[in-house]
Design a protein around this motif. Structure first.
Motif, PDB file in Angstrom:
ATOM      1  N   VAL A 272      30.939  34.098  70.568  1.00 30.16           N
ATOM      2  CA  VAL A 272      29.996  33.467  69.653  1.00 30.16           C
ATOM      3  C   VAL A 272      30.253  31.967  69.658  1.00 30.16           C
ATOM      4  O   VAL A 272      31.406  31.520  69.559  1.00 30.16           O
ATOM      5  CB  VAL A 272      30.141  34.029  68.225  1.00 30.16           C
ATOM      6  N   PHE A 273      29.161  31.197  69.785  1.00 29.10           N
ATOM      7  CA  PHE A 273      29.283  29.744  69.737  1.00 29.10           C
ATOM      8  C   PHE A 273      29.068  29.291  68.300  1.00 29.10           C
ATOM      9  O   PHE A 273      28.044  29.560  67.682  1.00 29.10           O
ATOM     10  CB  PHE A 273      28.257  29.080  70.657  1.00 29.10           C
ATOM     11  N   THR A 274      30.067  28.587  67.759  1.00 24.95           N
ATOM     12  CA  THR A 274      30.066  28.142  66.370  1.00 24.95           C
ATOM     13  C   THR A 274      30.297  26.638  66.312  1.00 24.95           C
ATOM     14  O   THR A 274      30.441  25.980  67.350  1.00 24.95           O
ATOM     15  CB  THR A 274      31.190  28.864  65.593  1.00 24.95           C
ATOM     16  N   SER A 275      30.368  26.115  65.091  1.00 26.74           N
ATOM     17  CA  SER A 275      30.681  24.685  64.935  1.00 26.74           C
ATOM     18  C   SER A 275      32.093  24.376  65.393  1.00 26.74           C
ATOM     19  O   SER A 275      32.445  23.212  65.633  1.00 26.74           O
ATOM     20  CB  SER A 275      30.501  24.271  63.474  1.00 26.74           C
ATOM     21  N   ASN A 280      35.996  34.390  70.287  1.00 29.44           N
ATOM     22  CA  ASN A 280      35.834  35.762  70.768  1.00 29.44           C
ATOM     23  C   ASN A 280      35.359  36.684  69.656  1.00 29.44           C
ATOM     24  O   ASN A 280      35.754  36.535  68.488  1.00 29.44           O
ATOM     25  CB  ASN A 280      37.160  36.299  71.319  1.00 29.44           C
ATOM     26  N   VAL A 281      34.524  37.632  70.035  1.00 33.14           N
ATOM     27  CA  VAL A 281      34.115  38.698  69.112  1.00 33.14           C
ATOM     28  C   VAL A 281      35.242  39.718  69.020  1.00 33.14           C
ATOM     29  O   VAL A 281      35.767  40.175  70.045  1.00 33.14           O
ATOM     30  CB  VAL A 281      32.811  39.368  69.599  1.00 33.14           C
ATOM     31  N   LEU A 315      24.244  30.852  64.601  1.00 34.77           N
ATOM     32  CA  LEU A 315      25.194  30.824  65.711  1.00 34.77           C
ATOM     33  C   LEU A 315      24.532  31.426  66.948  1.00 34.77           C
ATOM     34  O   LEU A 315      23.397  31.901  66.900  1.00 34.77           O
ATOM     35  CB  LEU A 315      26.455  31.612  65.334  1.00 34.77           C
ATOM     36  N   MET A 316      25.230  31.419  68.063  1.00 40.32           N
ATOM     37  CA  MET A 316      24.731  32.009  69.300  1.00 40.32           C
ATOM     38  C   MET A 316      25.777  32.971  69.862  1.00 40.32           C
ATOM     39  O   MET A 316      26.970  32.653  69.863  1.00 40.32           O
ATOM     40  CB  MET A 316      24.422  30.931  70.343  1.00 40.32           C
ATOM     41  N   ILE A 317      25.312  34.162  70.304  1.00 40.86           N
ATOM     42  CA  ILE A 317      26.213  35.147  70.899  1.00 40.86           C
ATOM     43  C   ILE A 317      25.825  35.362  72.364  1.00 40.86           C
ATOM     44  O   ILE A 317      24.634  35.338  72.712  1.00 40.86           O
ATOM     45  CB  ILE A 317      26.181  36.484  70.121  1.00 40.86           C
ATOM     46  N   THR A 318      26.804  35.537  73.207  1.00 41.59           N
ATOM     47  CA  THR A 318      26.554  35.848  74.617  1.00 41.59           C
ATOM     48  C   THR A 318      27.518  36.936  75.068  1.00 41.59           C
ATOM     49  O   THR A 318      28.535  37.190  74.420  1.00 41.59           O
ATOM     50  CB  THR A 318      26.693  34.599  75.500  1.00 41.59           C
TER      51      THR A 318
END
Length: 327
Positions: A272-275, A280-281, A315-318
């Motif tokens: 997950v991309f955060t501030s 990692n998840v 946020l963004m998850i990949t």
């Protein structure tokens, strides 16, 4: 051009086929059976009242046109060792075999004792099937059409799958149609090769008559398959939301309602991309937010400190790969 049709006299004692019929001619007996003659002038029954009743029977199978197959996993070949099974093209599992998509061919190092095969699982109730019902299969394999009628077998009558009798047996393959072991609500239709097997299409339908195989439109097949498996691109970024008191929520709006609440699969460890940058998840859990089976949400667990620093943020998850709701 004209068509000559012969009709049996209605006063005849019993219905019977014509004694002679030239190629291209048609005959009909007093009970409505229709006959034609092939190129060798052999008389062949084409239709009868039973077949009339079954014209247009739906295909109970999904993703059965192997010439234009749904393949969301995008493999060119699929390999499974003996005793292990994997999903290959959509809705089909293989074991002890290699399935090559472009040639729609199943090959194996050994064909003995059903050591390799491919099968599809379905729910008995969804197909209005019961143990002992007649099912007719039309399968075009190794250049030949087979249209056997078989009965749904109770798997629990046999101590091992190897002892379940073949529903159909020929030189090239067997078909086994039976319920799950210890679960009579589901059934498998399996194809077990005796040699390299190329299958163009398969249809199975309730009843004792084989009606014509009509390929489904690809978009309809895809929609049916997506009820069980839904592809997500693991290289893309998807939005998720960090919500106070809930956690990080990832919501997927589905083009097709899935069969049940699906499992979210990942490739490696999802991130997950955060501030704070990438994190990692830790775990993924389905939630009760399953609106009309077409909107599903997942609770994404990340470290507490990163979560607390991002409450209220998008946020963004990949790394998320697919949703599965298969049998």
């Amino acid at each position: 051009m004209s068509i000559k049709i012969y009709r049996q006299n209605a006063l005849s004692g019993t219905a019977s086929p014509p004694t002679t019929l030239n190629y291209g001619e048609i005959a009909c007996d007093k009970d409505g059976k229709i006959y034609s003659s092939n190129e060798e002038d052999v008389i062949v029954e084409q239709m009868n009242t039973t077949k009339y009743a079954y014209v247009g029977n739906p295909n109970l199978g999904t993703n059965t046109n192997f010439l234009n197959v749904v393949n969301q996993r995008k493999g060119e070949t699929y390999m499974a060792s003996t005793g292990n099974s994997i999903y290959a093209i959509d809705r089909w599992r293989i074991s002890g075999a290699t399935y090559t998509v472009n040639t729609h061919t199943l090959t194996a190092p050994s064909y003995a004792a059903r050591s390799c095969g491919m099968w599809q699982s379905n729910e008995m109730g969804a197909h209005q099937l019961s143990i002992g019902d007649d099912v007719t299969v039309s399968i075009y394999a190794n250049g030949k059409l087979h249209t056997p009628t078989m009965k749904v077998i109770d798997r629990d009558l046999y101590d091992a799958f190897a002892n379940v009798p073949a529903s159909y047996d020929c030189d090239d393959f067997e078909i086994v149609l039976c319920t799950y072991a210890r679960d009579k609500t589901k059934y498998n239709l399996g194809i077990y090769p005796k040699k390299s097997l190329t299958v163009n299409y398969i249809k199975w339908e309730k009843g004792s008559a084989a009606t014509p195989y009509v390929p489904k439109n690809y978009s309809l097949e895809l929609a049916e398959c997506q009820r069980y498996f839904y592809y997500l691109d693991s290289t893309k970024w998807y939005q998720c939301d960090c919500i106070l008191g809930w956690g990080v929520i990832f919501t997927v709006h589905l083009a097709v309602p899935m069969r049940v609440i699906p499992t979210l699969n990942t490739v490696g460890t999802a991130k997950v991309f955060t501030s704070n940058g990438w994190t990692n998840v830790i775990s993924i859990k389905g939630t009760n937010n399953f609106i009309d089976k077409s909107v599903v949400s997942f609770l994404i667990t990340i470290s507490d400190d990163v979560y607390n620093n991002n409450i209220g943020n998008a946020l963004m998850i990949t790394g998320v790969d697919s949703l599965t709701a298969d049998l």
